[in-house]
Design a protein around this motif. Structure first.
Motif, mmCIF file in Angstrom:
data_model
loop_
_atom_site.group_PDB
_atom_site.id
_atom_site.type_symbol
_atom_site.label_atom_id
_atom_site.label_comp_id
_atom_site.label_asym_id
_atom_site.label_seq_id
_atom_site.Cartn_x
_atom_site.Cartn_y
_atom_site.Cartn_z
ATOM 1 N N PHE A 67 0.763 -1.130 0.130
ATOM 2 C CA PHE A 67 -0.089 0.039 0.027
ATOM 3 C C PHE A 67 0.934 1.266 0.169
ATOM 4 O O PHE A 67 1.663 1.426 0.932
ATOM 5 N N SER A 68 0.685 1.930 -1.162
ATOM 6 C CA SER A 68 1.864 3.154 -1.206
ATOM 7 C C SER A 68 1.109 4.492 -0.782
ATOM 8 O O SER A 68 0.010 4.599 -1.122
ATOM 9 N N PRO A 69 1.805 5.214 -0.018
ATOM 10 C CA PRO A 69 3.228 5.119 0.330
ATOM 11 C C PRO A 69 3.573 4.086 1.216
ATOM 12 O O PRO A 69 2.724 3.759 2.472
ATOM 13 N N TYR A 70 4.747 3.583 1.056
ATOM 14 C CA TYR A 70 5.154 2.090 1.842
ATOM 15 C C TYR A 70 6.450 2.494 2.492
ATOM 16 O O TYR A 70 7.218 3.279 1.762
ATOM 17 N N PHE A 71 6.721 1.788 3.569
ATOM 18 C CA PHE A 71 8.084 1.864 4.307
ATOM 19 C C PHE A 71 9.087 1.334 2.943
ATOM 20 O O PHE A 71 8.998 0.199 2.359
ATOM 21 N N THR A 72 10.049 2.118 2.705
ATOM 22 C CA THR A 72 10.962 2.034 1.593
ATOM 23 C C THR A 72 11.396 0.763 1.284
ATOM 24 O O THR A 72 11.519 0.362 0.078
ATOM 25 N N VAL A 111 -0.564 -0.506 -4.630
ATOM 26 C CA VAL A 111 -1.845 0.014 -4.483
ATOM 27 C C VAL A 111 -1.844 1.251 -3.859
ATOM 28 O O VAL A 111 -1.723 1.445 -2.658
ATOM 29 N N GLU A 112 -2.199 2.176 -4.527
ATOM 30 C CA GLU A 112 -2.003 3.608 -4.125
ATOM 31 C C GLU A 112 -3.095 4.072 -3.063
ATOM 32 O O GLU A 112 -4.282 3.823 -3.220
ATOM 33 N N THR A 113 -2.712 4.803 -2.028
ATOM 34 C CA THR A 113 -3.643 5.458 -1.262
ATOM 35 C C THR A 113 -3.437 6.736 -1.214
ATOM 36 O O THR A 113 -2.335 7.482 -1.897
ATOM 37 N N SER A 114 -4.338 7.767 -0.878
ATOM 38 C CA SER A 114 -4.177 9.280 -1.404
ATOM 39 C C SER A 114 -4.510 10.064 -0.015
ATOM 40 O O SER A 114 -5.309 9.498 1.101
ATOM 41 N N GLU A 115 -4.240 11.149 0.225
ATOM 42 C CA GLU A 115 -4.252 11.981 1.268
ATOM 43 C C GLU A 115 -5.925 12.479 1.464
ATOM 44 O O GLU A 115 -6.261 12.599 2.260
ATOM 45 N N GLU A 116 -6.546 12.591 0.260
ATOM 46 C CA GLU A 116 -7.869 13.010 0.035
ATOM 47 C C GLU A 116 -8.799 11.840 0.893
ATOM 48 O O GLU A 116 -9.903 12.119 1.543
ATOM 49 N N ALA A 122 10.717 8.267 -1.943
ATOM 50 C CA ALA A 122 11.287 7.045 -1.401
ATOM 51 C C ALA A 122 10.322 5.908 -1.308
ATOM 52 O O ALA A 122 10.588 4.856 -0.751
ATOM 53 N N PHE A 123 8.990 6.326 -0.931
ATOM 54 C CA PHE A 123 8.005 5.404 -0.321
ATOM 55 C C PHE A 123 7.028 5.076 -1.293
ATOM 56 O O PHE A 123 6.001 4.797 -1.103
ATOM 57 N N GLY A 124 7.410 4.896 -2.531
ATOM 58 C CA GLY A 124 6.535 4.613 -3.792
ATOM 59 C C GLY A 124 5.854 5.705 -4.413
ATOM 60 O O GLY A 124 6.089 6.893 -4.283
ATOM 61 N N LYS A 125 4.961 5.482 -5.732
ATOM 62 C CA LYS A 125 4.638 6.372 -6.630
ATOM 63 C C LYS A 125 3.805 7.297 -5.960
ATOM 64 O O LYS A 125 3.820 8.658 -6.218
ATOM 65 N N ALA A 126 2.956 7.147 -4.908
ATOM 66 C CA ALA A 126 1.803 7.861 -4.151
ATOM 67 C C ALA A 126 2.775 8.758 -3.374
ATOM 68 O O ALA A 126 2.050 9.828 -3.023
ATOM 69 N N GLY A 127 4.030 8.632 -3.108
ATOM 70 C CA GLY A 127 4.601 9.653 -2.373
ATOM 71 C C GLY A 127 5.070 10.848 -2.819
ATOM 72 O O GLY A 127 5.467 11.737 -2.211
ATOM 73 N N GLU A 128 5.047 10.838 -4.225
ATOM 74 C CA GLU A 128 5.473 12.250 -4.874
ATOM 75 C C GLU A 128 4.629 13.419 -4.694
ATOM 76 O O GLU A 128 3.516 12.999 -4.234
#
Length: 384
Positions: free
Chosen positions: A119-124, A140-145, A352-358
């Motif tokens: 589950f992205s963002p994830y521990f590097t 699997v991306e999660t979002s701030e929203e 550093a924590f996956g695609k969803a971390g940008e």
């Protein structure tokens, strides 16, 4: 690095954003380091002295490869007292850190090209750990929203015939999300439906700010498909001791033991003695450190939301904050570079924590409030 003496699967491996931040941190004498999640507290002196006395008494030899029998019994007692869970001795395996534990778990369960959901963002390290075990990491991306909650539709869409497991980190590094029982039950239902193993990284259990922590394996029917990773690093301020443990079904722990005997044989004896003594101080240490870190993250969150270019969700767990810096127009790496160069504050870029971390940076509140105040005073002077 590409070299004929290096296995080809490592040719594309380079320094991670976490390592880059650590290396750059040596450039400034006045650096405030909010990057790596290593506490500013030393291990409680009672633990140190007790472990030292045990070493002087002869606890410097190999232990049983499964773990020091006294430590295993103490872990059993801890789960019984804390969670009303009864664990058999052969369900517990002591490891040289939970990072090593994760690799042992993945090596135990994965055949080549088996898929593991992160589950992205994830521990590097998760992605590299899956790949080292010859598996394939699926984000699997999660979002701030959504409050970085896990969405059932996204999870279901990621499952294929090759999916073997998912990694659940609760509370979550880096986002600070904390998952409730509704989320747990959704994941349990899907795990049963698709015959998945749930690997639970539960090393921040003392840092839940809105609800009590509940072990995932305590859910009805989940014990047989849950592998739990725990550690003494964060709850007991013992990062350098490199000691943790795994809770899983006996057929899994037996295989982990076999693999581990060919790597390190057994966890360090003195560290295991320290862990044994730490468990006896759990309630006292939890009261001290949980309150301190809660104060820190709430202070830092308040300061972040006062910055014109940043924002963050209210803290729910861990001692990390995942700061949104999208208003700056910079990438997370660019922002961290400027913060380092102009404010002398080190943070980890969200990529550093996956695609969803940008678009985010992770802040580790592992320094006192006075130092955090200095850090945010500096960050407040940055202009974008």
């Amino acid at each position: 690095m590409k070299h004929k003496q290096i296995a080809k699967r490592f040719w594309q491996s380079g320094a991670t954003p976490m390592q880059t931040a650590a290396d750059a941190s040596e450039r400034y004498d006045d650096l405030i380091n909010l990057s790596i999640g290593d506490t500013d507290f030393i291990t409680d002196e009672r633990i140190i002295h007790a472990a030292m006395e045990d070493a002087l008494a002869g606890h410097t030899k190999y232990t049983n490869p499964q773990g020091d029998p006294e430590l295993i019994e103490a872990i059993q007692n801890f789960y019984r007292a804390e969670y009303e869970m009864n664990l058999a001795k052969n369900q517990i395996f002591v490891t040289t850190s939970s990072c090593m534990g994760m690799e042992l778990v993945l090596m135990t369960i994965l055949d080549p090209e088996d898929e593991v959901i992160l589950f992205s963002p994830y521990f590097t390290p998760y992605k590299q750990q899956v790949e080292l075990a010859l598996g394939c990491a699926v984000e699997v991306e999660t979002s701030e929203e959504d409050g970085f909650e896990i969405r059932e539709d996204r999870l279901r869409a990621a499952i294929t015939p090759k999916t073997k497991a998912l990694i659940l980190n609760n509370p979550c590094n880096p986002t600070g999300a904390a998952y409730d029982m509704e989320c747990y039950q959704m994941i349990a239902s899907i795990a049963n439906e698709f015959d998945l193993i749930v690997i639970c990284d539960e090393i921040y259990t003392d840092y839940m700010y809105e609800m009590p922590f509940v072990p995932f394996r305590s859910l009805p029917g989940m014990a047989e498909r849950t592998v739990t990773l725990n550690s003494f690093s964060k709850n007991y301020m013992m990062t350098g001791w490199r000691i943790g443990y795994i809770v899983a079904e006996p057929h899994l722990t037996a295989t982990m033991k076999s693999i581990n005997e060919n790597m390190v044989y057994a966890a360090p004896s003195v560290s295991q003695r320290a862990a044994l003594h730490a468990l006896g101080l759990h309630k006292e240490l939890k009261k001290i450190y949980t309150e301190e870190y809660k104060n820190r993250v709430y202070y830092a969150a308040k300061r972040i939301n006062q910055l014109p270019y940043a924002s963050v969700l209210a803290p729910r767990g861990t001692f990390y904050l995942f700061m949104n810096i999208k208003k700056t127009g910079l990438t997370s790496a660019e922002f961290c570079a400027r913060a380092m160069e102009e404010a002398h504050v080190a943070m980890i870029p969200g990529n550093a924590f996956g695609k969803a971390g940008e678009g985010y940076v992770r802040i580790a509140c592992t320094t006192g409030t006075a130092t955090l105040e200095k850090a945010f005073d500096r960050l407040a002077k940055l202009a974008f």
